[in-house]
Motif scaffolding. Structure first.
Motif, PDB file in Angstrom:
ATOM      1  N   ALA A 130      42.397   3.981  55.832  1.00 22.12           N
ATOM      2  CA  ALA A 130      42.945   5.363  55.247  1.00 22.12           C
ATOM      3  C   ALA A 130      42.675   5.871  53.806  1.00 22.12           C
ATOM      4  O   ALA A 130      42.288   6.899  53.790  1.00 22.12           O
ATOM      5  N   LEU A 131      42.420   4.846  52.859  1.00 21.21           N
ATOM      6  CA  LEU A 131      41.879   5.104  51.727  1.00 21.21           C
ATOM      7  C   LEU A 131      40.479   5.565  51.481  1.00 21.21           C
ATOM      8  O   LEU A 131      40.270   6.344  50.453  1.00 21.21           O
ATOM      9  N   ALA A 134      38.735   8.832  49.676  1.00 24.45           N
ATOM     10  CA  ALA A 134      40.038   9.507  49.032  1.00 24.45           C
ATOM     11  C   ALA A 134      39.567   9.818  47.501  1.00 24.45           C
ATOM     12  O   ALA A 134      38.795   8.774  47.204  1.00 24.45           O
ATOM     13  N   ASP A 138      44.266  12.740  45.871  1.00 22.84           N
ATOM     14  CA  ASP A 138      44.555  13.044  47.491  1.00 22.84           C
ATOM     15  C   ASP A 138      45.694  12.112  48.121  1.00 22.84           C
ATOM     16  O   ASP A 138      46.162  10.844  47.534  1.00 22.84           O
ATOM     17  N   SER A 139      46.328  12.618  49.203  1.00 22.66           N
ATOM     18  CA  SER A 139      47.468  11.728  50.063  1.00 22.66           C
ATOM     19  C   SER A 139      47.011  11.355  51.002  1.00 22.66           C
ATOM     20  O   SER A 139      46.138  12.315  51.746  1.00 22.66           O
ATOM     21  N   ARG A 140      47.049  10.333  51.600  1.00 26.68           N
ATOM     22  CA  ARG A 140      46.806   9.656  52.811  1.00 26.68           C
ATOM     23  C   ARG A 140      47.757   9.026  53.645  1.00 26.68           C
ATOM     24  O   ARG A 140      48.440   8.200  52.997  1.00 26.68           O
ATOM     25  N   ARG A 141      47.824   9.347  54.841  1.00 29.76           N
ATOM     26  CA  ARG A 141      48.834   8.746  55.763  1.00 29.76           C
ATOM     27  C   ARG A 141      48.398   7.668  56.597  1.00 29.76           C
ATOM     28  O   ARG A 141      47.177   7.744  57.166  1.00 29.76           O
ATOM     29  N   VAL A 142      48.946   6.629  56.582  1.00 29.09           N
ATOM     30  CA  VAL A 142      48.400   5.528  57.327  1.00 29.09           C
ATOM     31  C   VAL A 142      49.697   4.738  58.294  1.00 29.09           C
ATOM     32  O   VAL A 142      50.828   4.766  57.876  1.00 29.09           O
ATOM     33  N   GLU A 150      53.079   7.235  53.791  1.00 30.96           N
ATOM     34  CA  GLU A 150      52.163   8.151  52.985  1.00 30.96           C
ATOM     35  C   GLU A 150      51.838   7.438  51.725  1.00 30.96           C
ATOM     36  O   GLU A 150      52.771   7.020  50.844  1.00 30.96           O
ATOM     37  N   GLU A 152      49.651   8.215  47.847  1.00 27.66           N
ATOM     38  CA  GLU A 152      48.970   8.932  46.877  1.00 27.66           C
ATOM     39  C   GLU A 152      47.964   8.246  45.953  1.00 27.66           C
ATOM     40  O   GLU A 152      48.513   7.221  45.288  1.00 27.66           O
TER      41      GLU A 152
END
Length: 170
Positions: A130-131, A134, A138-142, A150, A152
């Motif tokens: 997910a990262l 990035a 950036d925000s990433r949901r996993v 979520e 950041e």
């Protein structure tokens, strides 16, 4: 597994080589000496040194074979040579924060180098997946086993060439 690349950092490969050398150059010869001594003591079926020594020798030989295969398949990726240091790629050290404001520092490494207690996670793990790519902010949901989370990205860093050389030499 043979069709996937075995990416590893220079430091990770150095650790694998050191383990191989320890087993092959020191541990195995010492064990062979003990087994030879024990074999000369008579009845081998009830000789604990001999039975345990043979079992331990098989374990060492199995680990040596595994290490040899992994080192042969290894593709060394030097994170210090990463041209795009503003994004998360293999070898990056990333500071992230989750929804409950808990910060973590993670380094994306090869599968043979992982140590979650030290913050080194496999570049193939769901969180690393997910990262990847990035940038800071950036925000990433996993999707994790405990549910979705979520994160950041707060900071991204890569080792410099001097750090990589020092880690590879140890």
């Amino acid at each position: 597994m043979a069709d996937r690349p075995n990416y590893i950092t220079p430091a990770g490969l150095a650790v694998m080589r050191a383990r191989y050398q320890q087993l092959f150059g020191t541990d195995r010869p010492q064990l062979v000496e003990v087994i030879s001594w024990a074999a000369g003591n008579g009845d081998r079926s009830e000789n604990g040194d001999y039975v345990y020594g043979r079992k331990k020798l098989r374990e060492i030989d199995r680990e040596l074979g595994w290490l040899a295969k992994r080192m042969k398949a290894a593709q060394v990726v030097d994170p210090a040579q990463q041209p795009d240091r503003g994004r998360v790629h293999f070898g990056a050290t990333v500071k992230i924060v989750d929804e409950q404001d808990r910060e973590r520092v993670l380094t994306l490494v090869g599968e043979d180098e992982t140590d979650s207690s030290a913050g080194r996670i496999s570049w193939r793990s769901p969180l690393a997946w997910a990262l990847r790519g990035a940038a800071v902010g950036d925000s990433r949901r996993v999707e994790l086993p405990g549910g979705a989370c979520e994160y950041e990205v707060l900071a991204i860093s890569y080792p410099d060439a001097h750090e990589v050389a020092a880690l590879s030499a140890t």
